[in-house]
Write a protein that holds these residues in place. Structure first.
Motif, PDB file in Angstrom:
ATOM      1  N   LEU A 175      78.538 -39.878 -14.779  1.00  0.00           N
ATOM      2  CA  LEU A 175      77.237 -40.729 -15.208  1.00  0.00           C
ATOM      3  C   LEU A 175      76.990 -40.124 -16.602  1.00  0.00           C
ATOM      4  O   LEU A 175      76.667 -41.032 -17.558  1.00  0.00           O
ATOM      5  CB  LEU A 175      76.184 -40.635 -14.022  1.00  0.00           C
ATOM      6  CG  LEU A 175      74.951 -41.257 -14.395  1.00  0.00           C
ATOM      7  CD1 LEU A 175      75.091 -42.765 -14.638  1.00  0.00           C
ATOM      8  CD2 LEU A 175      73.981 -40.919 -13.375  1.00  0.00           C
ATOM      9  N   LEU A 176      76.940 -38.961 -16.446  1.00  0.00           N
ATOM     10  CA  LEU A 176      76.162 -38.521 -17.937  1.00  0.00           C
ATOM     11  C   LEU A 176      77.183 -38.583 -19.034  1.00  0.00           C
ATOM     12  O   LEU A 176      76.871 -38.754 -19.984  1.00  0.00           O
ATOM     13  CB  LEU A 176      75.996 -36.827 -17.607  1.00  0.00           C
ATOM     14  CG  LEU A 176      74.727 -36.681 -16.541  1.00  0.00           C
ATOM     15  CD1 LEU A 176      74.470 -35.169 -16.532  1.00  0.00           C
ATOM     16  CD2 LEU A 176      73.465 -37.402 -16.852  1.00  0.00           C
ATOM     17  N   ALA A 177      78.359 -38.329 -18.712  1.00  0.00           N
ATOM     18  CA  ALA A 177      79.347 -38.446 -19.847  1.00  0.00           C
ATOM     19  C   ALA A 177      79.520 -39.693 -20.292  1.00  0.00           C
ATOM     20  O   ALA A 177      79.780 -39.888 -21.451  1.00  0.00           O
ATOM     21  CB  ALA A 177      80.897 -38.229 -19.186  1.00  0.00           C
ATOM     22  N   TRP A 178      79.268 -40.790 -19.353  1.00  0.00           N
ATOM     23  CA  TRP A 178      79.071 -42.259 -19.769  1.00  0.00           C
ATOM     24  C   TRP A 178      77.903 -42.228 -21.226  1.00  0.00           C
ATOM     25  O   TRP A 178      78.038 -42.907 -22.139  1.00  0.00           O
ATOM     26  CB  TRP A 178      78.476 -43.409 -18.972  1.00  0.00           C
ATOM     27  CG  TRP A 178      78.389 -44.669 -19.419  1.00  0.00           C
ATOM     28  CD1 TRP A 178      77.251 -45.161 -19.505  1.00  0.00           C
ATOM     29  CD2 TRP A 178      79.304 -45.634 -19.243  1.00  0.00           C
ATOM     30  NE1 TRP A 178      77.271 -46.248 -19.799  1.00  0.00           N
ATOM     31  CE2 TRP A 178      78.615 -46.791 -19.444  1.00  0.00           C
ATOM     32  CE3 TRP A 178      80.601 -45.795 -18.703  1.00  0.00           C
ATOM     33  CZ2 TRP A 178      79.414 -48.065 -19.538  1.00  0.00           C
ATOM     34  CZ3 TRP A 178      81.218 -47.171 -18.916  1.00  0.00           C
ATOM     35  CH2 TRP A 178      80.660 -48.246 -19.228  1.00  0.00           C
ATOM     36  N   TYR A 179      76.841 -41.505 -20.970  1.00  0.00           N
ATOM     37  CA  TYR A 179      75.858 -41.378 -22.071  1.00  0.00           C
ATOM     38  C   TYR A 179      76.006 -40.529 -22.885  1.00  0.00           C
ATOM     39  O   TYR A 179      74.975 -40.004 -23.625  1.00  0.00           O
ATOM     40  CB  TYR A 179      74.539 -41.148 -21.266  1.00  0.00           C
ATOM     41  CG  TYR A 179      74.067 -42.655 -20.297  1.00  0.00           C
ATOM     42  CD1 TYR A 179      73.705 -43.756 -20.957  1.00  0.00           C
ATOM     43  CD2 TYR A 179      74.304 -42.344 -19.248  1.00  0.00           C
ATOM     44  CE1 TYR A 179      73.213 -44.929 -20.136  1.00  0.00           C
ATOM     45  CE2 TYR A 179      73.795 -43.337 -18.331  1.00  0.00           C
ATOM     46  CZ  TYR A 179      73.557 -44.729 -18.605  1.00  0.00           C
ATOM     47  OH  TYR A 179      72.953 -45.984 -17.933  1.00  0.00           O
ATOM     48  N   GLY A 180      77.263 -39.802 -23.214  1.00  0.00           N
ATOM     49  CA  GLY A 180      77.431 -38.742 -24.118  1.00  0.00           C
ATOM     50  C   GLY A 180      76.876 -37.229 -23.703  1.00  0.00           C
ATOM     51  O   GLY A 180      76.861 -36.644 -24.851  1.00  0.00           O
ATOM     52  N   ILE A 181      76.678 -37.097 -22.517  1.00  0.00           N
ATOM     53  CA  ILE A 181      76.190 -35.755 -22.135  1.00  0.00           C
ATOM     54  C   ILE A 181      77.208 -35.218 -21.356  1.00  0.00           C
ATOM     55  O   ILE A 181      77.801 -35.382 -20.138  1.00  0.00           O
ATOM     56  CB  ILE A 181      74.870 -35.836 -21.146  1.00  0.00           C
ATOM     57  CG1 ILE A 181      73.940 -36.818 -21.940  1.00  0.00           C
ATOM     58  CG2 ILE A 181      74.496 -34.480 -20.838  1.00  0.00           C
ATOM     59  CD1 ILE A 181      72.625 -36.761 -21.205  1.00  0.00           C
ATOM     60  N   PRO A 182      77.972 -33.977 -21.868  1.00  0.00           N
ATOM     61  CA  PRO A 182      79.257 -33.449 -21.388  1.00  0.00           C
ATOM     62  C   PRO A 182      78.584 -32.627 -20.134  1.00  0.00           C
ATOM     63  O   PRO A 182      77.714 -31.729 -20.208  1.00  0.00           O
ATOM     64  CB  PRO A 182      79.889 -32.833 -22.432  1.00  0.00           C
ATOM     65  CG  PRO A 182      78.695 -32.379 -23.414  1.00  0.00           C
ATOM     66  CD  PRO A 182      77.841 -33.512 -23.322  1.00  0.00           C
ATOM     67  N   ALA A 183      79.349 -32.541 -19.138  1.00  0.00           N
ATOM     68  CA  ALA A 183      78.996 -31.776 -17.835  1.00  0.00           C
ATOM     69  C   ALA A 183      80.315 -31.051 -17.336  1.00  0.00           C
ATOM     70  O   ALA A 183      81.345 -31.651 -17.417  1.00  0.00           O
ATOM     71  CB  ALA A 183      78.649 -32.586 -16.798  1.00  0.00           C
ATOM     72  N   ASP A 184      80.270 -29.655 -16.901  1.00  0.00           N
ATOM     73  CA  ASP A 184      81.221 -29.050 -16.527  1.00  0.00           C
ATOM     74  C   ASP A 184      80.996 -29.034 -14.809  1.00  0.00           C
ATOM     75  O   ASP A 184      80.150 -28.359 -14.312  1.00  0.00           O
ATOM     76  CB  ASP A 184      81.132 -27.507 -16.883  1.00  0.00           C
ATOM     77  CG  ASP A 184      82.250 -26.517 -16.397  1.00  0.00           C
ATOM     78  OD1 ASP A 184      83.060 -27.001 -15.679  1.00  0.00           O
ATOM     79  OD2 ASP A 184      82.155 -25.399 -16.707  1.00  0.00           O
ATOM     80  N   ARG A 185      82.041 -29.826 -14.320  1.00  0.00           N
ATOM     81  CA  ARG A 185      82.244 -29.743 -12.822  1.00  0.00           C
ATOM     82  C   ARG A 185      82.449 -28.556 -12.108  1.00  0.00           C
ATOM     83  O   ARG A 185      81.910 -28.635 -10.659  1.00  0.00           O
ATOM     84  CB  ARG A 185      82.937 -31.038 -12.373  1.00  0.00           C
ATOM     85  CG  ARG A 185      84.485 -30.726 -12.711  1.00  0.00           C
ATOM     86  CD  ARG A 185      85.263 -30.224 -11.327  1.00  0.00           C
ATOM     87  NE  ARG A 185      85.237 -31.440 -10.361  1.00  0.00           N
ATOM     88  CZ  ARG A 185      84.910 -31.082  -9.045  1.00  0.00           C
ATOM     89  NH1 ARG A 185      84.964 -29.900  -8.911  1.00  0.00           N
ATOM     90  NH2 ARG A 185      84.615 -31.927  -8.078  1.00  0.00           N
ATOM     91  N   THR A 186      82.824 -27.637 -12.746  1.00  0.00           N
ATOM     92  CA  THR A 186      83.080 -26.255 -12.104  1.00  0.00           C
ATOM     93  C   THR A 186      81.653 -25.300 -12.194  1.00  0.00           C
ATOM     94  O   THR A 186      81.655 -24.398 -11.466  1.00  0.00           O
ATOM     95  CB  THR A 186      84.210 -25.565 -12.781  1.00  0.00           C
ATOM     96  OG1 THR A 186      83.536 -25.215 -14.025  1.00  0.00           O
ATOM     97  CG2 THR A 186      85.246 -26.293 -12.810  1.00  0.00           C
ATOM     98  N   ASP A 187      80.735 -25.809 -12.974  1.00  0.00           N
ATOM     99  CA  ASP A 187      79.548 -24.997 -13.042  1.00  0.00           C
ATOM    100  C   ASP A 187      78.665 -25.264 -11.650  1.00  0.00           C
ATOM    101  O   ASP A 187      77.412 -25.799 -11.975  1.00  0.00           O
ATOM    102  CB  ASP A 187      78.673 -25.351 -14.240  1.00  0.00           C
ATOM    103  CG  ASP A 187      77.688 -24.502 -14.664  1.00  0.00           C
ATOM    104  OD1 ASP A 187      77.551 -23.435 -14.153  1.00  0.00           O
ATOM    105  OD2 ASP A 187      76.753 -24.917 -15.467  1.00  0.00           O
TER     106      ASP A 187
END
Length: 321
Positions: free
Chosen positions: A123-135
Motif C-alpha cells: 500500500l505504501l509503495a503505491w504512494y512512493g513510500i518504501p517499507a522494509d517488510r523485514t523490519d
C-alpha cells in the motif's frame, strides 16, 4: 500531522510495524498519531516512533478533536467503514486501498491472499513510500522480576476453533518439562481456568500458571527472554517473530502464508494441515488444527532446537505476582 488507523489486536499491530516505521522515516518531522485500542499502549511503546495514541477500539466513530491531519493512512482494512472513519477527520490526503463504496479510487487494488505484512508495505509503495517488510523487531525490555529462559505454552486464541485441545497442550508441556524445559502457561484473565487445567494435567506447579497475571508489557518481556514458545496462530506468535524467539506455531483455519513468520527464519517452525478457503469449518478445533497431534509438535520442537541451541540456563527469577 499523520493519522494512522489500525484498530485491531496484538498480531495485527505487530504486522503493521514495517509500515509504521516507513511512515516515521519518510516523515521524520511530522507528528505521527496512531488510532488503535488503548490497551495496546505498551506494544506501541515497544515499536517506537509513534507520538500519540488515540483510543479506537473498533470501527466506530473516531474520537478525533484535533485539527484535520495532513495525511491519513488506512492500515486497518479495505474499507468502506475504515475509509469513512478517516475521511471524517477531513485529512489533506488519504492513503488507502481503492474502494468504490467509499468513493476512494486513488489506491492499489486489495489482494485477499497476500501476507499481512506485505499488504501494508505494498500500500505504501503505491504512494512512493518504501517499507522494509523485514523490519519487524520490537525494543527488548529488561527482564526485571519475570522468569527468564522459560518455555511458554500459550493455549488461548480469540476464536474457539483456533484453539488446539488442552489435553494435547498438557502432553507437550509434560514432555518438555521432563527434558529440562521450565514451562509456564500464559493467557489473559478469561483463559486462567484453561491455563490451570493444562498446568495440572501436565503436573506443573501453580507458580507456572501466568495466565491473567501478566499485562501486555510483561508478556512481551517474557517472550523476548524466553527459550521457546509453543502457541497457536495468535498475537503472542507475532511477539516471538519480533524478538526472534524460537517458536513452534500451530495454524488452523488461516494459512501461515498470510499470517506466519518470515519463512526464511530458522528459529520458527510452523505446522499446518489445511488449505485456506476463506471460511470457517464448524469443528472445534478447526480440522486443520485437529489434524496436528502431540508427536508433530514435539518433533517440531526438536527441529527448532537443533537449529537454535538453548542458551545456558539463566538464574532463577521470582515469578510475576
Amino acid at each position: 500531522m499523520i493519522l494512522v488507523l489500525r484498530a485491531l489486536g496484538v498480531g495485527d499491530l505487530a504486522t503493521a510495524v514495517p509500515a509504521l516505521r516507513a511512515l516515521r522515516t519518510t516523515y521524520p518531522d511530522q507528528e505521527l498519531t496512531l488510532a488503535a485500542p488503548a490497551w495496546l499502549a505498551p506494544l506501541v511503546e515497544l515499536i517506537g516512533g509513534v507520538d500519540r495514541l488515540v483510543d479506537a477500539p473498533g470501527l466506530g466513530r473516531l474520537p478525533w478533536t484535533g485539527p484535520a491531519p495532513d495525511l491519513a493512512v488506512n492500515l486497518h482494512g479495505r474499507g468502506p467503514q475504515s475509509h469513512r472513519m478517516l475521511t471524517a477527520t477531513r485529512p489533506g490526503r488519504l492513503l488507502a486501498f481503492a474502494n468504490t463504496d467509499a468513493a476512494h479510487h486513488d489506491g492499489p487494488p486489495w489482494r485477499p491472499d497476500e501476507h499481512e505484512v506485505d499488504r501494508w508495505c505494498r500500500l505504501l509503495a503505491w504512494y512512493g513510500i518504501p517499507a522494509d517488510r523485514t523490519d519487524l523487531a520490537l525494543r527488548r525490555p529488561p527482564i526485571g522480576a519475570l522468569p527468564a529462559g522459560v518455555t511458554i505454552v500459550h493455549p488461548g486464541a480469540k476464536a474457539p476453533h483456533r484453539r488446539w485441545p488442552p489435553e494435547r497442550f498438557a502432553a507437550v508441556a509434560r514432555h518438555l518439562t521432563s527434558t529440562g524445559h521450565r514451562v509456564v502457561v500464559t493467557g489473559n484473565r478469561a483463559e486462567h481456568r484453561l491455563a490451570q487445567q493444562i498446568a495440572h494435567l501436565a503436573g506443573l506447579p501453580d507458580r507456572a500458571i501466568l495466565a491473567g497475571r501478566t499485562d501486555l508489557h510483561d508478556l512481551a518481556t517474557l517472550v523476548a527472554h524466553a527459550r521457546l514458545l509453543v502457541s497457536g496462530d495468535t498475537g503472542i506468535a507475532h511477539l516471538a517473530t519480533a524478538y526472534r524467539t524460537p517458536s513452534v506455531l500451530l495454524f488452523g483455519p488461516v494459512s501461515p502464508a498470510r499470517w506466519g513468520p518470515p519463512p526464511d527464519r530458522t528459529c520458527h517452525e510452523v505446522l499446518w494441515r489445511g488449505t485456506y478457503d476463506g471460511g470457517r469449518a464448524g469443528g472445534v478445533p478447526h480440522p486443520a488444527l485437529a489434524a496436528l497431534d502431540v508427536p508433530d509438535v514435539l518433533a517440531a520442537v526438536e527441529r527448532v532446537e537443533r537449529r537454535v541451541p538453548a542458551p545456558a540456563r539463566p538464574p532463577e527469577r521470582v515469578p510475576v505476582g
